[in-house]
Motif scaffolding. Structure first.
Motif, PDB file in Angstrom:
ATOM      1  N   LEU A  25      34.390  40.770   7.343  1.00  0.00           N
ATOM      2  CA  LEU A  25      35.788  40.693   7.755  1.00  0.00           C
ATOM      3  C   LEU A  25      36.329  39.280   7.628  1.00  0.00           C
ATOM      4  CD1 LEU A  25      35.404  42.911  10.923  1.00  0.00           C
ATOM      5  CD2 LEU A  25      36.466  43.589   8.787  1.00  0.00           C
ATOM      6  N   ARG A  84      36.000  35.162  14.817  1.00  0.00           N
ATOM      7  CA  ARG A  84      36.547  35.345  16.164  1.00  0.00           C
ATOM      8  C   ARG A  84      36.011  36.598  16.844  1.00  0.00           C
ATOM      9  NH1 ARG A  84      40.755  35.558  13.327  1.00  0.00           N
ATOM     10  NH2 ARG A  84      41.446  33.658  12.307  1.00  0.00           N
ATOM     11  N   LEU A  85      34.783  36.948  16.571  1.00  0.00           N
ATOM     12  CA  LEU A  85      34.211  38.134  17.197  1.00  0.00           C
ATOM     13  C   LEU A  85      33.208  37.739  18.273  1.00  0.00           C
ATOM     14  CD1 LEU A  85      33.679  40.155  13.924  1.00  0.00           C
ATOM     15  CD2 LEU A  85      35.383  40.621  15.659  1.00  0.00           C
ATOM     16  N   PRO A  93      32.581  49.790  19.420  1.00  0.00           N
ATOM     17  CA  PRO A  93      31.860  49.725  18.157  1.00  0.00           C
ATOM     18  C   PRO A  93      30.522  49.013  18.309  1.00  0.00           C
ATOM     19  CG  PRO A  93      33.771  48.278  18.152  1.00  0.00           C
ATOM     20  CD  PRO A  93      33.874  49.123  19.366  1.00  0.00           C
ATOM     21  N   GLN A  95      39.542  51.111  21.711  1.00  0.00           N
ATOM     22  CA  GLN A  95      39.276  49.748  22.168  1.00  0.00           C
ATOM     23  C   GLN A  95      40.334  49.274  23.155  1.00  0.00           C
ATOM     24  OE1 GLN A  95      38.110  48.164  18.200  1.00  0.00           O
ATOM     25  NE2 GLN A  95      37.424  46.412  19.373  1.00  0.00           N
ATOM     26  N   GLU A 104      46.044  35.240  18.903  1.00  0.00           N
ATOM     27  CA  GLU A 104      45.919  33.800  18.703  1.00  0.00           C
ATOM     28  C   GLU A 104      46.807  33.048  19.673  1.00  0.00           C
ATOM     29  OE1 GLU A 104      46.738  33.085  14.618  1.00  0.00           O
ATOM     30  OE2 GLU A 104      44.624  33.304  14.116  1.00  0.00           O
ATOM     31  N   GLU A 118      44.818  40.954   9.776  1.00  0.00           N
ATOM     32  CA  GLU A 118      44.060  40.614   8.572  1.00  0.00           C
ATOM     33  C   GLU A 118      43.498  41.881   7.934  1.00  0.00           C
ATOM     34  OE1 GLU A 118      41.595  36.611   9.102  1.00  0.00           O
ATOM     35  OE2 GLU A 118      41.860  37.732  10.958  1.00  0.00           O
ATOM     36  N   LEU A 133      33.100  33.094  28.650  1.00  0.00           N
ATOM     37  CA  LEU A 133      34.238  33.591  27.870  1.00  0.00           C
ATOM     38  C   LEU A 133      35.377  34.024  28.791  1.00  0.00           C
ATOM     39  CD1 LEU A 133      32.334  35.624  25.138  1.00  0.00           C
ATOM     40  CD2 LEU A 133      33.582  33.502  24.818  1.00  0.00           C
ATOM     41  N   GLY A 174      32.814  54.696  22.276  1.00  0.00           N
ATOM     42  CA  GLY A 174      34.124  54.104  22.046  1.00  0.00           C
ATOM     43  C   GLY A 174      34.101  52.606  21.870  1.00  0.00           C
ATOM     44  N   GLY A 230      41.688  34.992  21.096  1.00  0.00           N
ATOM     45  CA  GLY A 230      40.353  35.225  20.577  1.00  0.00           C
ATOM     46  C   GLY A 230      39.934  36.682  20.607  1.00  0.00           C
ATOM     47  N   GLN A 231      40.606  37.495  21.431  1.00  0.00           N
ATOM     48  CA  GLN A 231      40.259  38.919  21.454  1.00  0.00           C
ATOM     49  C   GLN A 231      40.688  39.575  20.146  1.00  0.00           C
ATOM     50  OE1 GLN A 231      42.170  40.337  25.124  1.00  0.00           O
ATOM     51  NE2 GLN A 231      40.130  40.974  25.780  1.00  0.00           N
ATOM     52  N   SER A 232      39.994  40.611  19.755  1.00  0.00           N
ATOM     53  CA  SER A 232      40.400  41.276  18.526  1.00  0.00           C
ATOM     54  C   SER A 232      40.104  42.763  18.577  1.00  0.00           C
ATOM     55  CB  SER A 232      39.715  40.637  17.320  1.00  0.00           C
ATOM     56  OG  SER A 232      38.323  40.777  17.444  1.00  0.00           O
ATOM     57  N   ILE A 233      40.827  43.480  17.756  1.00  0.00           N
ATOM     58  CA  ILE A 233      40.557  44.893  17.546  1.00  0.00           C
ATOM     59  C   ILE A 233      40.111  45.007  16.101  1.00  0.00           C
ATOM     60  CG2 ILE A 233      41.529  47.215  17.416  1.00  0.00           C
ATOM     61  CD1 ILE A 233      43.579  46.352  19.508  1.00  0.00           C
ATOM     62  N   VAL A 234      38.996  45.658  15.896  1.00  0.00           N
ATOM     63  CA  VAL A 234      38.468  45.769  14.545  1.00  0.00           C
ATOM     64  C   VAL A 234      38.443  47.226  14.138  1.00  0.00           C
ATOM     65  CG1 VAL A 234      36.468  45.353  13.083  1.00  0.00           C
ATOM     66  CG2 VAL A 234      37.048  43.715  14.864  1.00  0.00           C
ATOM     67  N   TYR A 259      33.472  36.850  21.317  1.00  0.00           N
ATOM     68  CA  TYR A 259      33.661  37.399  22.653  1.00  0.00           C
ATOM     69  C   TYR A 259      32.961  38.740  22.788  1.00  0.00           C
ATOM     70  CZ  TYR A 259      36.904  41.090  21.310  1.00  0.00           C
ATOM     71  OH  TYR A 259      37.441  42.216  20.776  1.00  0.00           O
ATOM     72  N   LEU A 317      40.178  46.223   8.776  1.00  0.00           N
ATOM     73  CA  LEU A 317      41.336  45.632   9.434  1.00  0.00           C
ATOM     74  C   LEU A 317      40.900  44.891  10.698  1.00  0.00           C
ATOM     75  CD1 LEU A 317      44.538  45.630   9.732  1.00  0.00           C
ATOM     76  CD2 LEU A 317      44.188  47.619  11.185  1.00  0.00           C
ATOM     77  N   VAL A 318      41.393  43.647  10.851  1.00  0.00           N
ATOM     78  CA  VAL A 318      41.133  42.897  12.073  1.00  0.00           C
ATOM     79  C   VAL A 318      42.459  42.458  12.666  1.00  0.00           C
ATOM     80  CG1 VAL A 318      39.899  40.979  13.143  1.00  0.00           C
ATOM     81  CG2 VAL A 318      39.016  41.987  11.055  1.00  0.00           C
ATOM     82  N   ARG A 335      47.575  38.159  14.883  1.00  0.00           N
ATOM     83  CA  ARG A 335      47.322  38.019  13.452  1.00  0.00           C
ATOM     84  C   ARG A 335      46.720  39.309  12.899  1.00  0.00           C
ATOM     85  NH1 ARG A 335      46.501  33.816   9.778  1.00  0.00           N
ATOM     86  NH2 ARG A 335      46.837  32.288  11.426  1.00  0.00           N
TER      87      ARG A 335
END
Lengths: 125, 162
Positions: B124, B128-129, B32, A91, A113, A41, A28, B30, A98-102, B131, A108-109, A39
């Protein structure tokens, strides 16, 4: 100390799992690319797509709560949230595709992109 | 079910609940999904001492109670998918006889995290999770191994009549 059969299998299992995680992480890491857009969501529905190269600050409001998203210098992070655990805040910043904060409590995501609206192939700072 | 069994399962359920509550008091790292899973001590103890069915019932009752007491519908879905996948892996691994409590529990920890990630992907609506998988795999391995070592000691030291 001679290891008994089950003990040896335990260690093999643990080593195998860590190795798998390491290989996956390396894969990765080396396949990552700087993102182009962000994005947003909510409940699985896209509410906005913002360019990553335009500094902005946006309050995302939902019935369940509020998150403050900051986009600056090609990175995005959640600066403030009114949830209990604040995991999304801790976070930190994301910048690669591809990285995301959830934020689980707010469903919320926020995902980076490879947006086509980037004016550059790559940016250096 | 005789009175002794009722008392024993009641006690184990209470213990699992208290451990869940205790863990919620610990500061979150910190990230999740990264946690120790203290309550799994009791589930693994039950799995080895009483068998798979009591362990499943205990685990499900604990998840339901914890979600009703401290959580909500969303946290119930996450806990449930983690608990179910973890048991689905631990029960056959224990039955195979190839691993000690530590190995069984390590696999259970990783499976639990995988279950939660699957729940997150479904709830969700994003795939794309991925990673995040290495992080959860490593944390599940260490948390599971730690709980497994502790559970092995418990299983060895707690008197048989209990």
């Amino acid at each position: 100390m001679a290891l008994k059969g089950t003990r040896r299998n335990d260690i093999k299992l643990i080593a195998g799992l860590l190795l798998a995680a390491g290989i996956l992480a390396l894969f990765l890491h080396f396949t990552r690319t700087a993102g182009g857009s962000v994005r947003i969501e909510q409940d699985g529905v896209t509410t906005a797509v913002l360019p990553l190269h335009e500094d902005t600050r946006r309050t995302i409001e939902a019935e369940s709560g509020t998150n403050v998203l900051v986009i600056q210098d090609g990175a995005a992070w959640v600066e403030e949230a009114d949830c209990r655990d604040k995991i999304c805040v801790r976070q930190g910043a994301i910048r690669y595709t591809g990285q995301s904060i959830v934020c689980l409590p707010h469903q919320l995501v926020i995902t980076i992109e490879n947006g086509a609206d980037t004016p550059f192939d790559a940016q250096t700072h | 079910m005789d009175a002794k069994k009722v008392a024993r399962y009641g006690l184990l359920t209470a213990l699992a609940l208290v451990l869940s509550w205790l863990e919620s008091l610990l500061p979150s790292p910190g990230i999740p999904g990264v946690k120790l899973g203290l309550a799994n001590l009791v589930v693994v103890f039950a799995l080895y001492r009483a068998g798979w069915l009591p362990a499943v019932v205990l685990s499900l009752v604990r998840v339901l109670l914890v979600s009703f007491l401290f959580g909500n519908g969303v946290s119930l879905a996450y806990s449930l998918s983690g608990a179910v996948l973890s048991l689905a892996v631990m029960i056959p691994l224990k039955a195979s006889g190839k691993f000690s409590e530590t190995g069984v529990c390590t696999a259970g920890g990783v499976a639990h995290n995988a279950g939660q990630l699957i729940a997150a992907v479904v709830l969700l609506g994003t795939t794309r999770l991925s990673y995040y998988l290495p992080v959860l795999c490593v944390s599940g391995t260490f948390a599971g191994a730690a709980i497994g070592l502790a559970a092995a000691e418990l299983i060895r030291r707690v008197p048989d009549r209990f």
